[in-house]
Design a protein around this motif. Structure first.
Motif, PDB file in Angstrom:
ATOM      1  N   ASP A 427    -108.916 -15.315   4.613  1.00 56.04           N
ATOM      2  CA  ASP A 427    -110.045 -14.838   5.211  1.00 56.04           C
ATOM      3  C   ASP A 427    -109.940 -14.615   6.728  1.00 56.04           C
ATOM      4  O   ASP A 427    -109.051 -14.965   7.189  1.00 56.04           O
ATOM      5  N   GLU A 428    -110.938 -13.914   7.328  1.00 54.44           N
ATOM      6  CA  GLU A 428    -111.105 -13.777   8.716  1.00 54.44           C
ATOM      7  C   GLU A 428    -110.388 -15.090   9.398  1.00 54.44           C
ATOM      8  O   GLU A 428    -109.789 -15.030  10.506  1.00 54.44           O
ATOM      9  N   GLY A 429    -111.117 -16.167   9.121  1.00 50.04           N
ATOM     10  CA  GLY A 429    -110.832 -17.444   9.918  1.00 50.04           C
ATOM     11  C   GLY A 429    -109.470 -17.883   9.521  1.00 50.04           C
ATOM     12  O   GLY A 429    -109.221 -19.192   9.941  1.00 50.04           O
ATOM     13  N   GLY A 439    -108.841 -10.267   0.672  1.00 46.06           N
ATOM     14  CA  GLY A 439    -108.594 -10.705   1.904  1.00 46.06           C
ATOM     15  C   GLY A 439    -107.368 -10.004   2.494  1.00 46.06           C
ATOM     16  O   GLY A 439    -106.645  -9.103   2.111  1.00 46.06           O
ATOM     17  N   ALA A 440    -106.914 -10.666   3.673  1.00 40.96           N
ATOM     18  CA  ALA A 440    -105.701 -10.373   4.513  1.00 40.96           C
ATOM     19  C   ALA A 440    -104.391 -10.976   3.743  1.00 40.96           C
ATOM     20  O   ALA A 440    -104.461 -12.144   3.445  1.00 40.96           O
ATOM     21  N   HIS A 469    -102.389 -13.734  14.689  1.00 41.01           N
ATOM     22  CA  HIS A 469    -103.859 -13.645  14.039  1.00 41.01           C
ATOM     23  C   HIS A 469    -104.041 -15.144  13.044  1.00 41.01           C
ATOM     24  O   HIS A 469    -104.800 -15.758  12.981  1.00 41.01           O
ATOM     25  N   PHE A 470    -102.956 -15.400  12.407  1.00 40.96           N
ATOM     26  CA  PHE A 470    -102.943 -16.502  11.357  1.00 40.96           C
ATOM     27  C   PHE A 470    -101.891 -17.518  11.596  1.00 40.96           C
ATOM     28  O   PHE A 470    -100.760 -17.360  11.204  1.00 40.96           O
ATOM     29  N   GLU A 475     -98.364 -12.183   9.213  1.00 42.77           N
ATOM     30  CA  GLU A 475     -99.473 -11.373   8.769  1.00 42.77           C
ATOM     31  C   GLU A 475     -98.904  -9.946   8.356  1.00 42.77           C
ATOM     32  O   GLU A 475     -98.189  -9.182   9.065  1.00 42.77           O
ATOM     33  N   ALA A 479    -104.081  -5.592   3.142  1.00 36.34           N
ATOM     34  CA  ALA A 479    -105.042  -6.418   2.526  1.00 36.34           C
ATOM     35  C   ALA A 479    -105.172  -6.143   0.816  1.00 36.34           C
ATOM     36  O   ALA A 479    -104.665  -5.301   0.526  1.00 36.34           O
ATOM     37  N   THR A 494    -104.673  -3.083   6.807  1.00 35.28           N
ATOM     38  CA  THR A 494    -105.694  -3.801   7.771  1.00 35.28           C
ATOM     39  C   THR A 494    -105.705  -2.942   9.240  1.00 35.28           C
ATOM     40  O   THR A 494    -106.338  -3.602  10.311  1.00 35.28           O
ATOM     41  N   ASP A 495    -104.655  -2.232   9.358  1.00 39.78           N
ATOM     42  CA  ASP A 495    -104.300  -1.698  10.542  1.00 39.78           C
ATOM     43  C   ASP A 495    -104.531  -0.180  10.594  1.00 39.78           C
ATOM     44  O   ASP A 495    -104.868   0.332   9.623  1.00 39.78           O
TER      45      ASP A 495
END
Ligand code: COA
Ligand code: AMP
Length: 631
Positions: A427-429, A439-440, A469-470, A475, A479, A494-495
């Motif tokens: 997830d984003e976090g 999710g990503a 990012h993660f 990454e 997604a 996602t880009d």
């Protein structure tokens, strides 16, 4: 062994797994260990080994008695020619070319740009660089001078090897003027160029800078293979990023050899001596990995095909090549199969050819839609395998490893992660999501051998683009989700990358070109769904106030501008002029909403939209060019 056992074997002891795979490579100095993690989160593989790629792809097969086997079959329905090059011939040709490059000063570590069409000489140029430890960067022929110039300035080649022309079904691509234009535009100038003169067009050479491919090699001392460190860059391959500046993906030598060799049996299920065909282009990663390096490293015969799935001369071309050259595993992009299916929906051409040698069709480069897979399964009667990977990884992240076990096919999924890849949906976090949730897609570090260690001369960009990012993950930019059986589904980027006919393009890069037009005040580019090419770019232009030229003229201008600056491969053909772009109150362009309108999909009105009425104008504009449910 079954897939699950092999995957767990790797997970339990990655070091042992990769050292075992490394036994299939001829080392000048064998690696003492596989992973070098002293610099984590930057990882390297087999760094303390010494090895040469060309030796492993060519010479060792001659030594082992495969000298007379065809290494390369060139089949060009465009020129109506076919030609075979045996491993011994390939060794001699590559050694001489390498000798000629060396005589002009090319050494280990020097960069060499290769700008060539689908002819065996393109592979010979790549292998000659590998023989010397020079770092090649192949540039796809569908890019214009400006894109070539950007790459010249980024990797600063000592030499450029090009052909006089490429051949598209409807036109000759004049490489030489494109090359001259690029050198003119670039700040960096190569010491020299080598031009392979094709009989379809003999290019004018620039005195003192350009050499003729044949003359240049006359009487030179053939070069031996130069062993390099395991972490020596084998090549740089530029791919679309989020800005106009392409990313120079670096591939290290030893990991590339070990990983690609492993994939040939385990994923593609071919044995040395079998014929393997990837119908792509050497300018893309599929061409690097599966037209040139992997099949040759593994002792297969590779096919260099200069043609299209349809029109050269018909939708039976693929089947002819497979039958005539006894192809065992075939790899292409879903777009190519869609093109064949569109022309020959009943698969009538298949009746003309004996495809009994074919064991499987592999698809990658873009999402493989279920209709296309089902059509191919029915038409060919062999497993049709979707697999997912990227320029950055160089080989499959998720797939169906036919040489280990044929996993049940689930339509819409490229199946399961390959050994080396611990794939997580975050997830984003950065927390793993539940099974079945979107999710990503990220891969836990370290990435396996053969994947990118960095971007050329852009370590900070590498970290920002992939690692920041993660933390602890790579990454992917895609997604998707994983289902209860561990199957991955790749749903979207996602880009700003879009995928047009299996070609990766950045909408941001196209926007930069549109924005450069003097009448354009603001613009946006989106990828809309296309039945053949997967996606097509569409531009939206807001003009400067007071601009009196007709909208049609300005659209024509920007279409030409993209073709001239990026190249025909951008396939940029449509744009509409609108008063304003839909934005959030904070000024972010609502591209996702525009894509939904174009594709005729339901969407939720973004809560933060500045002025919902603008969407009607966007819909009208899209309908005027045939999208958004236009009749
Ligand atoms: N050199 C110069 N120009 C090239 C080129 C090359 N190597 N490859 C493509 N182009 C040009 C084409 O001629 C076309 O130009 P045009 O606008 O003058 O017609 C333009 O770039 C767009 O090409 P493309 O998107 O490929 O469309 P197409 O209509 O020529 O062909 C397909 C459609 C489906 C037949 C073709 O896209 C195809 O074979 N796709 C498979 C893709 C593939 O193998 N991808 C590799 C990743 S695995
Ligand atoms: P490229 O680097 O040109 O190979 O493009 C890589 C991107 O293409 C991936 O990040 C995906 O977005 C897309 N892609 C490649 N293979 C697949 C696949 N099998 N399914 C879905 N998307 C894919």
């Amino acid at each position: 062994m079954r897939y699950q056992d092999v995957y767990e074997d790797w997970k339990r002891d990655p070091e042992a797994f990769w050292l075992n795979a490394a036994k299939a490579i001829d080392w000048d100095t064998p690696p003492t260990r596989a992973l070098f993690d002293d610099n984590a989160p930057h990882y390297e593989w087999f760094s303390d080994a010494r090895v040469n790629t060309c030796w492993n792809a060519v010479d060792r097969h001659v030594e082992a008695g495969r000298g007379e086997q065809a290494a390369i079959i060139h089949d060009s329905p465009i020129t109506h020619t076919k030609r075979e090059i045996s491993y011994v011939e390939l060794r001699n040709r590559v050694a001489t070319l390498a000798g000629a490059l060396r005589a002009k000063g090319v050494e280990k570590g020097d960069r060499v740009i290769i700008y060539m069409p689908m002819i065996p000489e393109a592979l010979e140029a790549m292998l000659a660089c590998a023989r010397l430890g020079a770092i090649h960067s192949v540039v796809f022929g569908g890019f214009a001078s400006n894109e070539l110039a950007v790459r010249i300035d980024d990797c600063k080649p000592k030499a450029i090897i090009a052909a006089s022309c490429g051949l598209e079904p409807n036109r000759v691509v004049h490489y030489k003027p494109l090359l001259d234009g690029a050198i003119e535009l670039a700040d960096h100038k190569p010491d020299f160029c080598v031009i392979y003169q094709r009989e379809q067009e003999v290019a004018k050479l620039t005195e003192g800078r350009d050499y003729n491919w044949h003359g240049f090699q006359y009487g030179v001392e053939p070069a031996e293979c130069v062993p390099v460190e395991g972490n020596h860059p084998a090549y740089i391959l530029y791919t679309s990023g989020t800005t106009g500046a392409p990313k120079g993906v670096v591939r290290h030598t030893a990991g590339h050899l070990v990983a690609l060799n492993w994939t040939m049996k385990n994923i593609y299920d071919v044995d040395p001596g079998d014929v393997f065909w990837a119908a792509s282009d050497v300018g893309w990663v599929v061409g690097h990995s599966y037209i040139c390096y992997a099949p040759l490293i593994h002792g297969n015969t590779t096919i260099v095909f200069e043609g299209k799935p349809v029109g050269t001369p018909d939708a039976g071309t693929f089947w002819r090549v497979i039958a005539e050259h006894k192809v065992r595993s075939f790899f292409t992009a879903p777009t190519a199969i869609r093109a064949v299916k569109r022309e020959d929906p009943k698969g009538e051409f298949l009746a003309n050819y004996d495809l009994s040698n074919l064991r499987a069709l592999f698809l990658a480069g873009e999402r493989a839609d279920p209709d296309t897979i089902e059509w191919a399964q029915k038409a060919l009667g062999v497993p049709v395998i979707d697999h997912w990977w990227q320029t950055e990884t160089g080989w499959t992240i998720a797939g169906n490893p036919l040489g280990i076990e044929e996993l049940p096919v689930k339509l819409g999924s490229p199946a399961r992660p390959m050994p080396g890849y611990d794939v997580q949906i975050l997830d984003e976090g950065g927390h793993p999501v539940k099974t079945g949730e979107l999710g990503a897609i990220a891969v836990k570090l370290p990435l396996p051998p053969g994947t990118l260690p960095t971007l050329w001369n852009a370590q900070a960009r590498f970290e920002k683009a992939y690692m920041s990012h993660f933390p602890g993950y790579y990454e992917t930019g895609d997604a998707g989700m994983v289902d209860e059986d561990g199957y991955l589904y790749i749903m979207a980027r996602t880009d700003d990358v879009i995928n047009v006919a299996g070609h990766r393009l950045s909408t941001g890069a196209i926007e930069e070109v549109l924005a450069a037009h003097p009448d354009v005040a603001e613009c946006a580019v989106i990828g809309v769904s296309d039945a053949l090419k997967g996606q097509m770019p569409v531009g939206f232009l807001c003009l400067n106030s007071g601009c009196e030229r007709s909208h049609g003229e300005i659209v024509q201008d920007v279409v030409k501008l993209v073709r001239d600056r990026i190249g025909p491969v951008a396939a940029f053909k449509s744009a509409v002029v609108v008063d304003r772009l839909p934005k959030t109150r904070s000024g972010k362009i609502l591209r996702g909403t525009m894509v939904s309108i174009a594709d005729g999909k339901d969407f939720k009105m973004p809560a933060t939209i500045d002025d919902p009425a603008i969407l009607d104008e966007i819909r009208d504009g899209l309908q005027s060019i045939g999208y958004a449910g236009a009749a």
